[in-house]
Design a protein around this motif. Structure first.
Motif, mmCIF file in Angstrom:
data_model
loop_
_atom_site.group_PDB
_atom_site.id
_atom_site.type_symbol
_atom_site.label_atom_id
_atom_site.label_comp_id
_atom_site.label_asym_id
_atom_site.label_seq_id
_atom_site.Cartn_x
_atom_site.Cartn_y
_atom_site.Cartn_z
ATOM 1 N N ASN A 99 0.808 -1.225 0.000
ATOM 2 C CA ASN A 99 0.000 0.000 0.000
ATOM 3 C C ASN A 99 0.838 1.271 0.000
ATOM 4 O O ASN A 99 0.459 2.272 -0.605
ATOM 5 C CB ASN A 99 -0.938 0.004 1.215
ATOM 6 C CG ASN A 99 -2.078 -0.995 1.087
ATOM 7 O OD1 ASN A 99 -2.541 -1.268 -0.019
ATOM 8 N ND2 ASN A 99 -2.521 -1.543 2.206
ATOM 9 N N ALA A 100 1.984 1.214 0.665
ATOM 10 C CA ALA A 100 2.838 2.400 0.777
ATOM 11 C C ALA A 100 3.461 2.793 -0.565
ATOM 12 O O ALA A 100 3.953 3.918 -0.714
ATOM 13 C CB ALA A 100 3.946 2.148 1.798
ATOM 14 N N PHE A 101 3.412 1.888 -1.524
ATOM 15 C CA PHE A 101 4.079 2.138 -2.808
ATOM 16 C C PHE A 101 3.111 2.285 -3.989
ATOM 17 O O PHE A 101 3.542 2.436 -5.129
ATOM 18 C CB PHE A 101 5.067 1.008 -3.107
ATOM 19 C CG PHE A 101 6.172 0.888 -2.095
ATOM 20 C CD1 PHE A 101 7.264 1.736 -2.136
ATOM 21 C CD2 PHE A 101 6.094 -0.053 -1.084
ATOM 22 C CE1 PHE A 101 8.282 1.639 -1.208
ATOM 23 C CE2 PHE A 101 7.102 -0.161 -0.129
ATOM 24 C CZ PHE A 101 8.203 0.686 -0.197
ATOM 25 N N LYS A 102 1.810 2.236 -3.718
ATOM 26 C CA LYS A 102 0.832 2.261 -4.804
ATOM 27 C C LYS A 102 0.929 3.521 -5.663
ATOM 28 O O LYS A 102 1.042 3.439 -6.887
ATOM 29 C CB LYS A 102 -0.598 2.135 -4.246
ATOM 30 C CG LYS A 102 -0.995 0.739 -3.858
ATOM 31 C CD LYS A 102 -2.461 0.708 -3.427
ATOM 32 C CE LYS A 102 -2.882 -0.694 -3.033
ATOM 33 N NZ LYS A 102 -4.302 -0.731 -2.621
ATOM 34 N N ILE A 103 0.860 4.671 -5.034
ATOM 35 C CA ILE A 103 0.859 5.929 -5.788
ATOM 36 C C ILE A 103 2.147 6.079 -6.589
ATOM 37 O O ILE A 103 2.120 6.497 -7.755
ATOM 38 C CB ILE A 103 0.685 7.135 -4.842
ATOM 39 C CG1 ILE A 103 -0.635 7.021 -4.082
ATOM 40 C CG2 ILE A 103 0.737 8.437 -5.638
ATOM 41 C CD1 ILE A 103 -1.857 6.934 -4.979
ATOM 42 N N GLU A 104 3.260 5.734 -5.973
ATOM 43 C CA GLU A 104 4.543 5.829 -6.676
ATOM 44 C C GLU A 104 4.547 4.917 -7.896
ATOM 45 O O GLU A 104 4.984 5.320 -8.984
ATOM 46 C CB GLU A 104 5.689 5.444 -5.745
ATOM 47 C CG GLU A 104 7.061 5.584 -6.377
ATOM 48 C CD GLU A 104 8.192 5.285 -5.410
ATOM 49 O OE1 GLU A 104 9.363 5.500 -5.784
ATOM 50 O OE2 GLU A 104 7.913 4.822 -4.272
ATOM 51 N N ALA A 105 4.045 3.692 -7.739
ATOM 52 C CA ALA A 105 3.996 2.755 -8.861
ATOM 53 C C ALA A 105 3.074 3.272 -9.967
ATOM 54 O O ALA A 105 3.397 3.160 -11.152
ATOM 55 C CB ALA A 105 3.526 1.385 -8.378
ATOM 56 N N TYR A 106 1.931 3.835 -9.584
ATOM 57 C CA TYR A 106 1.004 4.374 -10.584
ATOM 58 C C TYR A 106 1.666 5.502 -11.380
ATOM 59 O O TYR A 106 1.509 5.598 -12.601
ATOM 60 C CB TYR A 106 -0.264 4.909 -9.911
ATOM 61 C CG TYR A 106 -1.119 3.853 -9.238
ATOM 62 C CD1 TYR A 106 -0.937 2.499 -9.499
ATOM 63 C CD2 TYR A 106 -2.100 4.210 -8.320
ATOM 64 C CE1 TYR A 106 -1.706 1.527 -8.879
ATOM 65 C CE2 TYR A 106 -2.888 3.247 -7.691
ATOM 66 C CZ TYR A 106 -2.680 1.912 -7.970
ATOM 67 O OH TYR A 106 -3.457 0.963 -7.352
#
Length: 214
Positions: free
Chosen positions: A171-178
Motif C-alpha cells: 500500500n505504501a508504494f501504490k501511488i509511486e507505482a502508478y
C-alpha cells in the motif's frame, strides 16, 4: 539510492540498440533510412523480416534481463520490488530512446516496454498486452496505434489489478507505482507524437508501407 541505481541499470541495458547494431553488421545505419528510427518496424522495412524479428526480440530481452538483475540485486529490499522494476524499466526505455553514443537518437521504446511488462511476471498483463497489440494492428494496420494501445492498456490494467488486489503491491508504494507506469506511457506518447498527428490527420502509414517504428 536503490531507485537511482535501478534507473542506471536500466539505462545501461537500454543502450544495447539491437536494430542499430544489426544494421551496422550489414553496413547500414537504419537511422538514416526509412523512418530514421532504430526500432523494430524500421529495421523490418529497411533490412527485412529477419532483422525485424531479431530487433524486436533483442529489445524485449534487454528489458527482461535488466529486470532479472534488479530482482537479484535488490531481493529483500525495503522498497517493493515492483517499484524497483518500474524504475529499471524507465531506465531501459530512456536508454533505448535516447542513447548518448548515438546522439540520443534511438527507438520509440515499445518493445522495451513489452519487456518491462514481462519482467513483472504476471501472465495476465503479458497476455492482455500481447493480444491488444496484435488485434489493434490486425484491425487497423497501424503499428503506432497498436503500440499506443499497448502502453495505454498497461496503465489501466496495472492500476486496476493493484486496486482489485489481483497484483501484489504494498500500500505504501501504490501511488509511486502508478506514477511510474504513467511515466512509461508518457515516454511512449512523446516518442509517437508525430504518429499521433498523422493518425489524427489520417495520413499515418499503415503496416506494409514506408514509415513507423518501435
Amino acid at each position: 539510492m536503490e531507485r537511482i541505481i535501478c534507473l542506471v541499470i536500466g539505462y545501461v541495458f537500454g543502450l544495447f540498440q539491437t536494430g542499430y547494431i544489426y544494421g551496422r553488421i550489414k553496413h547500414v545505419d537504419i537511422r538514416t533510412s526509412g523512418s530514421g528510427n532504430a526500432g523494430t518496424t524500421n529495421a523490418l522495412r529497411v533490412l527485412g523480416k529477419k532483422a525485424g524479428i531479431i530487433t524486436f526480440i533483442g529489445d524485449v530481452i534487454k528489458a527482461v534481463v535488466a529486470g532479472l538483475l534488479t530482482r537479484l540485486v535488490f531481493h529483500g529490499s525495503d522498497i517493493d520490488i515492483t517499484v524497483l522494476l518500474l524504475y529499471t524499466g524507465i531506465g531501459v526505455v530512456l536508454g533505448h530512446n535516447f542513447p548518448f553514443y548515438l546522439n540520443f537518437k534511438g527507438g520509440k521504446g515499445i518493445a522495451a516496454t513489452g519487456g518491462i511488462v514481462i519482467s513483472l511476471l504476471d501472465w495476465r498483463l503479458i497476455l492482455i498486452g500481447l493480444v491488444t497489440f496484435i488485434v489493434v494492428i490486425a484491425v487497423t494496420k497501424y503499428v503506432s496505434l497498436g503500440s499506443l494501445s499497448l502502453v495505454t492498456g498497461f496503465v489501466i490494467e496495472f492500476i486496476l489489478f493493484v486496486q482489485m488486489k489481483w497484483y501484489s503491491l504494498g500500500n505504501a508504494f501504490k501511488i509511486e507505482a502508478y506514477l511510474l507506469v504513467l511515466v512509461i506511457a508518457a515516454l511512449a506518447y512523446f516518442q509517437h507524437r508525430g504518429n499521433i498527428v498523422r493518425l489524427i490527420n489520417k495520413s499515418e502509414n499503415k503496416f506494409g508501407q514506408k514509415k513507423e517504428g518501435l
